[in-house]
Design a protein around this motif. Sequence first.
Motif: not given
Length: 285
Positions: A257-265
């Motif tokens: 979430i902190d990394e704004q990694n929507v794909k892996d989230s």
Amino acid sequence: MVITIVGVGLLGGSLALAIREKYTKAHFIGVDASPVHGKLALAKGLVDEMQPLDAAIAVSDLVVLATPVNSILELLPQVLDQLPESGTVTDLGSTKELICEVADNHPKRAQFVAIHPMAGTENSGPGAAFRELLPGKNLIICDREKSNPNSLKLVEALFSDIGMKLFYMSPQEHDLHLAYVSHLSHISAFALGLTVLEKEKDEQAIFDMASTGFSSTVRLAKSSPQMWAPIFDQNRTNVSQALADYIDFLQRFKDLIDEQNVKDSFEFMTKANQIRRVLEGIDRK
């Protein structure tokens, strides 16, 4: 048959109601440290009479220890000491390894059957007991080879007759599995409840905005600390490892979430969705 329920709360009282429906001639004696609980248990018809522990043991075919697990450790040797040769004692504790160790050190070990009914609610006390709590649920029996055939047969028959499904495992296996599938969920609920209470000081806002999702997730935070604190302590090694694993996944989710990694989230949550397959399998059993 005379059955003594030591601790006439949710589990003990619900067991009495379920057995009473199948065994109409059974006589139930209640033992409880709380006079208020005793009066309520009588009023609800959970038991036929309340007695001191010593008097109840002397006339019982079966003694059921339905108290918090720290009390079971103290009560079990005392009950075995006084138990008639034809009597049986069992416990409904949510931990098994320490309880079984105590039983193993007693000369009357064979008269003890270690069990855990996989059922409960966030409520406690005699007023929370209801007949439908146990039927259809699973019953774990530990160290069955250490119980004499008559005692084991009595307990197996009793719980089978009220509609429970019997499973067998070692105390160590039981405590390890329960750390993940039961104890961890309670800790999570307690922690979530504390987080919201600490960070959301406006109780009216919580009431207005809390959805059914929040209510179902935090429901277990209403569970009795008197019951759960000893469980976490007795199973602390397994619970600590389960917590470490859970914290690791929480940290990974936070990082995404902190990394704004929507794909892996998205993939993280998709993988977690596989729990649906497990839960649907449980519902079909």
